[in-house]
Design a protein around this motif. Structure first.
Motif, PDB file in Angstrom:
ATOM      1  N   GLU A 162      -6.319   5.050   4.082  1.00 14.02           N
ATOM      2  CA  GLU A 162      -5.508   3.641   3.799  1.00 14.02           C
ATOM      3  C   GLU A 162      -5.406   2.233   4.295  1.00 14.02           C
ATOM      4  O   GLU A 162      -6.113   1.376   3.939  1.00 14.02           O
ATOM      5  CB  GLU A 162      -3.946   3.588   3.026  1.00 14.02           C
ATOM      6  N   VAL A 163      -5.360   2.325   4.880  1.00 17.55           N
ATOM      7  CA  VAL A 163      -4.996   0.385   5.809  1.00 17.55           C
ATOM      8  C   VAL A 163      -6.705   0.216   6.046  1.00 17.55           C
ATOM      9  O   VAL A 163      -7.369  -0.723   6.059  1.00 17.55           O
ATOM     10  CB  VAL A 163      -4.632   0.993   7.560  1.00 17.55           C
ATOM     11  N   ARG A 164      -7.527   1.425   6.964  1.00 20.30           N
ATOM     12  CA  ARG A 164      -8.902   0.849   6.784  1.00 20.30           C
ATOM     13  C   ARG A 164      -9.679   0.661   5.448  1.00 20.30           C
ATOM     14  O   ARG A 164     -10.263  -0.157   5.496  1.00 20.30           O
ATOM     15  CB  ARG A 164     -10.126   2.031   8.231  1.00 20.30           C
ATOM     16  N   ARG A 165      -9.001   0.852   4.421  1.00 24.48           N
ATOM     17  CA  ARG A 165      -9.601   0.603   3.332  1.00 24.48           C
ATOM     18  C   ARG A 165      -9.943  -0.133   3.171  1.00 24.48           C
ATOM     19  O   ARG A 165     -10.229  -1.014   2.234  1.00 24.48           O
ATOM     20  CB  ARG A 165      -9.538   2.412   1.784  1.00 24.48           C
ATOM     21  N   GLY A 185     -10.979  -6.657   3.461  1.00 25.48           N
ATOM     22  CA  GLY A 185     -10.613  -7.768   4.129  1.00 25.48           C
ATOM     23  C   GLY A 185      -9.420  -8.147   3.885  1.00 25.48           C
ATOM     24  O   GLY A 185      -8.868  -9.869   4.068  1.00 25.48           O
ATOM     25  N   ARG A 186      -8.230  -7.483   3.415  1.00 27.05           N
ATOM     26  CA  ARG A 186      -6.942  -7.250   3.558  1.00 27.05           C
ATOM     27  C   ARG A 186      -6.632  -7.192   5.175  1.00 27.05           C
ATOM     28  O   ARG A 186      -7.208  -6.701   5.703  1.00 27.05           O
ATOM     29  CB  ARG A 186      -6.352  -6.984   2.717  1.00 27.05           C
ATOM     30  N   THR A 187      -5.859  -8.216   4.507  1.00 25.97           N
ATOM     31  CA  THR A 187      -4.669  -8.265   6.682  1.00 25.97           C
ATOM     32  C   THR A 187      -3.455  -7.134   6.261  1.00 25.97           C
ATOM     33  O   THR A 187      -3.128  -7.319   5.343  1.00 25.97           O
ATOM     34  CB  THR A 187      -4.351  -9.022   6.783  1.00 25.97           C
ATOM     35  N   VAL A 188      -3.549  -6.296   6.769  1.00 21.62           N
ATOM     36  CA  VAL A 188      -2.571  -5.385   6.149  1.00 21.62           C
ATOM     37  C   VAL A 188      -1.633  -5.343   8.714  1.00 21.62           C
ATOM     38  O   VAL A 188      -2.372  -4.902   9.144  1.00 21.62           O
ATOM     39  CB  VAL A 188      -3.074  -4.279   6.591  1.00 21.62           C
ATOM     40  N   SER A 189      -0.382  -5.884   8.401  1.00 14.35           N
ATOM     41  CA  SER A 189      -0.062  -6.274   9.413  1.00 14.35           C
ATOM     42  C   SER A 189       1.693  -4.698   9.373  1.00 14.35           C
ATOM     43  O   SER A 189       1.955  -4.898  10.914  1.00 14.35           O
ATOM     44  CB  SER A 189       0.969  -7.581   8.951  1.00 14.35           C
ATOM     45  N   SER A 190       1.628  -4.412   8.268  1.00 14.95           N
ATOM     46  CA  SER A 190       3.478  -3.839   9.159  1.00 14.95           C
ATOM     47  C   SER A 190       3.172  -2.147   8.310  1.00 14.95           C
ATOM     48  O   SER A 190       2.499  -2.592   6.944  1.00 14.95           O
ATOM     49  CB  SER A 190       4.149  -4.803   8.363  1.00 14.95           C
ATOM     50  N   VAL A 191       4.064  -1.432   8.623  1.00 15.74           N
ATOM     51  CA  VAL A 191       4.138  -0.275   7.831  1.00 15.74           C
ATOM     52  C   VAL A 191       6.119  -0.471   7.995  1.00 15.74           C
ATOM     53  O   VAL A 191       6.634  -0.421   8.944  1.00 15.74           O
ATOM     54  CB  VAL A 191       3.982   0.764   8.262  1.00 15.74           C
ATOM     55  N   LEU A 192       6.604  -0.035   6.814  1.00 15.78           N
ATOM     56  CA  LEU A 192       8.197   0.284   6.591  1.00 15.78           C
ATOM     57  C   LEU A 192       8.555   1.320   5.918  1.00 15.78           C
ATOM     58  O   LEU A 192       8.023   1.970   5.434  1.00 15.78           O
ATOM     59  CB  LEU A 192       8.225  -1.330   5.335  1.00 15.78           C
ATOM     60  N   ILE A 201       0.783  -1.557   0.158  1.00 16.63           N
ATOM     61  CA  ILE A 201      -0.224  -0.264  -0.160  1.00 16.63           C
ATOM     62  C   ILE A 201       0.436   1.236   0.436  1.00 16.63           C
ATOM     63  O   ILE A 201       1.563   1.637   0.670  1.00 16.63           O
ATOM     64  CB  ILE A 201      -0.916  -0.029   1.416  1.00 16.63           C
ATOM     65  N   LEU A 202       1.274   1.837  -1.042  1.00 10.22           N
ATOM     66  CA  LEU A 202       1.712   2.817  -1.255  1.00 10.22           C
ATOM     67  C   LEU A 202       1.635   5.011  -0.878  1.00 10.22           C
ATOM     68  O   LEU A 202       0.058   4.874  -1.594  1.00 10.22           O
ATOM     69  CB  LEU A 202       2.071   2.859  -2.643  1.00 10.22           C
ATOM     70  N   VAL A 203       1.780   5.201   0.261  1.00 11.98           N
ATOM     71  CA  VAL A 203       1.135   6.018   0.676  1.00 11.98           C
ATOM     72  C   VAL A 203       1.932   7.486   0.701  1.00 11.98           C
ATOM     73  O   VAL A 203       3.683   7.218   1.144  1.00 11.98           O
ATOM     74  CB  VAL A 203       1.267   5.992   2.005  1.00 11.98           C
ATOM     75  N   PRO A 204       2.394   8.235   0.244  1.00 11.27           N
ATOM     76  CA  PRO A 204       3.027   9.681   0.064  1.00 11.27           C
ATOM     77  C   PRO A 204       4.044  10.478   1.217  1.00 11.27           C
ATOM     78  O   PRO A 204       2.958  10.223   1.910  1.00 11.27           O
ATOM     79  CB  PRO A 204       2.697  10.774  -1.336  1.00 11.27           C
TER      80      PRO A 204
END
Length: 428
Positions: free
Chosen positions: A146-149, A154-161, A126-129
């Protein structure tokens, strides 16, 4: 899934092919640190050359203890049992994405391998400026939506880099931005992976540096290595600092590592353990490197600014991220092709870093300007004014002429190719 050669490695091979064919190409496309191995490290490696047995998957105890000390001296008390070593931080990042699972939030732009590795492990990046004027961190004000969307789909979002300081922009996220990101990560239950391989190459050592681990040690993983600070890209060694209480993650990471690389190379671990101990001769080398990178990066920036490019001032590492949109010569792929084929300047297109294809932003790496031989590179490292060294001055002049020609083409001028574009021996 379509797998292609990494953009940085592909560009490096293409430029080297052109140079072997007699073309002069100024190589600004590859993130090689461009400096010789320190003799003390060479000696440590040679002394350990007969260590040919497999070691622990997590890395030798001496290396893990040394890495723990490295972080402790930087204000992050570290348990050696929560340090894992691998053949480069790049391998560790890949293994971490596998071990953590789920989708990952990335800054835009960000290093070419992050999104590619996510694709390889079946994750969707998930690319965020990044916030305006910063780099390496997705804008916290935009991440939550973006994460909530994604989760609503139904996607699992686990991390941010994040990358501190950043490749490709050379910028460092502010402590305030890191604080906001940490609060958001707690709210959304995201693991933070902080790639800090350029930490020791901040141009101004007094610039405030905040790692997410300073604020959220329970959910932050740090990766680093020696390929940038000590120019050991070919030695392939990296370390990861796992979160407080991260023993379950450690087991998963070691399971992945055991099936991919078994154990890091034993002789290299010996040299790395010495390096992570911060001996004075190596900290002095890093300080000189930091000064050289900053001096040349600012000089290269000046050449782009002269033709009207918008170039954020680099703060760390050896990268710049010029925006050449004012020339109206097309997007990042177009401007990259024109620079290489018509002006002998090799850069990477911004879209390789996840940026908008239509934007004429490019990534510039300055570290191969320091010389072609060990003698030239050492001279650059020890010089009080490296910009006056003949080969560096020649490279900068070549860059200036090529960029000025590029700018004049935009204004419809009829040009003769400057002499530097005739095939000739090159200096870095």
């Amino acid at each position: 899934m379509s797998v292609t050669l990494s953009a940085t490695l592909a560009a490096n091979e293409d430029i080297e092919r052109r140079r072997r064919a007699g073309e002069r190409v100024l190589h600004l496309a590859f993130g090689e640190a461009g400096l010789p191995v320190h003799p003390a490290l060479r000696d440590k490696l040679a002394a350990a050359s007969e260590r040919n047995g497999y070691g622990p998957v997590a890395g030798a105890a001496g290396l893990r203890t040394a890495a723990a000390g490295y972080w402790t001296r930087r204000g992050l008390p570290t348990d050696p049992d929560l340090v894992v070593s691998g053949p480069g931080s790049k391998s560790l990042l890949y293994a971490l994405l596998l071990a953590i699972g789920g989708d990952v939030v990335l800054p835009m732009p960000s290093w070419v391998s992050y999104a590619a590795q996510a694709d390889l492990v079946g994750s969707r990046p998930i690319l965020v400026p990044a916030p305006p004027g910063e780099g390496g961190v997705p804008d916290p004000d935009l991440v939550a939506a973006e994460v909530r969307r994604a989760r609503a789909q139904g996607r699992t979002v686990s991390s941010v880099l994040v990358t501190l300081p950043d490749n490709p922009t050379g910028r460092l996220a502010t402590p305030e931005t890191i604080g906001r990101l940490v609060r958001l990560a707690r709210e959304l239950d995201l693991m933070i992976i902080s790639d800090e391989i350029y930490r020791d190459l901040m141009h101004d050592a007094a610039l405030p540096y905040t790692s997410p681990a300073d604020l959220a040690p329970e959910r932050t993983i740090i990766t680093t290595g020696l390929s940038k600070s000590l120019a050991l890209g070919g030695w392939r060694i990296g370390v990861a600092r796992l979160p407080e209480g991260g023993h379950a993650l450690r087991r998963k990471l070691l399971a992945v590592a055991s099936e991919i690389w078994s154990a890091p190379a034993a002789p290299v671990q010996e040299a790395a353990a010495y390096a992570f101990g911060d001996p004075s001769e190596l900290t002095e080398r890093i300080a000189r490197s930091r000064l050289l990178h900053g001096t040349v990066a600012r000089a290269v920036r000046d050449r782009f600014v002269e033709i009207g490019a918008d170039v954020p001032m680099p703060q760390g590492g050896f990268y710049l991220y010029p925006d050449l949109s004012h020339l109206r010569l097309g997007g990042s792929a177009d401007i990259t092709k024109i620079l290489l084929e018509e002006h002998g300047i090799g850069v990477l297109p911004g879209h390789a870093f996840g940026d908008d294809h239509a934007a004429a932003r490019v990534r510039v790496a300055v570290s191969l300007l320091y010389g072609d031989t060990t003698e030239e590179r050492l001279a650059a490292l020890t010089s009080s004014d490296p910009l006056q060294l003949p080969w560096i001055a020649d490279n900068l002049n070549y860059l200036s002429m090529g960029l000025k020609e590029l700018s004049l083409v935009r204004h419809g001028a009829v040009l003769e190719r400057h002499p530097a574009l005739v095939p000739a021996p090159c200096h870095g």
